[in-house]
Design a protein around this motif. Structure first.
Motif, PDB file in Angstrom:
ATOM      1  N   CYS A   3      21.479  30.902 106.491  1.00  0.00           N
ATOM      2  CA  CYS A   3      21.479  31.807 105.337  1.00  0.00           C
ATOM      3  C   CYS A   3      22.927  32.055 104.969  1.00  0.00           C
ATOM      4  N   ALA A   5      25.466  33.997 101.818  1.00  0.00           N
ATOM      5  CA  ALA A   5      25.605  34.813 100.604  1.00  0.00           C
ATOM      6  C   ALA A   5      27.086  34.919 100.292  1.00  0.00           C
ATOM      7  N   ILE A  19      26.227  38.085  93.198  1.00  0.00           N
ATOM      8  CA  ILE A  19      26.065  37.577  94.559  1.00  0.00           C
ATOM      9  C   ILE A  19      25.160  36.362  94.469  1.00  0.00           C
ATOM     10  N   MET A  21      23.037  33.670  96.750  1.00  0.00           N
ATOM     11  CA  MET A  21      22.484  33.580  98.102  1.00  0.00           C
ATOM     12  C   MET A  21      21.594  32.356  98.219  1.00  0.00           C
ATOM     13  N   ILE A  40      14.494  34.982 102.140  1.00  0.00           N
ATOM     14  CA  ILE A  40      15.149  35.953 101.266  1.00  0.00           C
ATOM     15  C   ILE A  40      14.064  36.883 100.753  1.00  0.00           C
ATOM     16  N   LEU A 144      22.300  42.541 101.293  1.00  0.00           N
ATOM     17  CA  LEU A 144      23.224  42.385 100.183  1.00  0.00           C
ATOM     18  C   LEU A 144      22.666  43.020  98.928  1.00  0.00           C
ATOM     19  N   ILE A 152      28.005  42.943 100.941  1.00  0.00           N
ATOM     20  CA  ILE A 152      27.341  42.047 101.886  1.00  0.00           C
ATOM     21  C   ILE A 152      27.599  42.574 103.296  1.00  0.00           C
TER      22      ILE A 152
END
Length: 174
Positions: A3, A5, A19, A21, A40, A144, A152
């Motif tokens: 993951c 971001a 942001i 991600m 997510i 986030l 974040i």
């Protein structure tokens, strides 16, 4: 599991940061496979969480519990992170009771009451076991969101958290 971001500037003005991600769908739990479940998840209209865990069910339950605790509240991202931290700390406390104190017929309340009466060697051994306890799973989450500026954070299975705003990105996984 991976993951990531990152905070990005739109270039059109000072308040237009975004942001970005991304997460795979790989599940690693003794075997590796592609899951149909996204890693997510939205917590509310301005905050998301991403997860990397070798116990997806437990991490999902933690996310749903936090989501239920913050519903209808306008919390800052850091306040949401602190809710995650507290919930992870409560979970690890329960695991310590189950894995360590229960072997002596105790919970934290009883342990606090009788700790002064215990043999010093036994008290030291129990205390060391509690302090050095590591859960038998790994779980990291990225929290986030925009409020309106981007934030974040990374939270681990012990409830430790760190802000990654200054770096502009966070990565979890293996």
């Amino acid at each position: 599991t991976v993951c990531i971001a990152t905070i990005c500037e739109a270039g059109l003005g000072p308040n237009l940061q975004k942001i970005i991600m991304c997460a795979d769908r790989q599940v690693s739990a003794g075997i590796n496979f592609e899951s149909g479940v996204p890693k997510i998840k939205p917590l509310n209209e301005y905050c998301y969480v991403m997860m990397s865990s070798d116990d997806s069910l437990m991490t999902d339950m933690m996310i749903e519990k936090v989501k239920s605790l913050i519903v209808g509240k306008q919390l800052k991202i850091e306040e949401i992170v602190k809710v995650f931290s507290k919930e992870y700390e409560e979970w690890i406390k329960t695991e310590r009771e189950k894995d360590i104190l229960s072997k002596f017929g105790l919970d934290y309340k009883e342990f606090s009451k009788i700790s002064k009466e215990l043999n010093q060697d036994l008290l030291r051994r129990i205390s060391e076991a509690l302090v050095n306890y590591k859960p038998d799973f790994e779980s990291n989450i990225i929290v986030l969101g925009l409020e309106p500026e981007p934030h974040i954070y990374v939270v681990d299975e012990l409830g430790n958290y760190k802000c990654h705003d200054f770096m502009g990105f966070a990565v979890i996984g293996s």
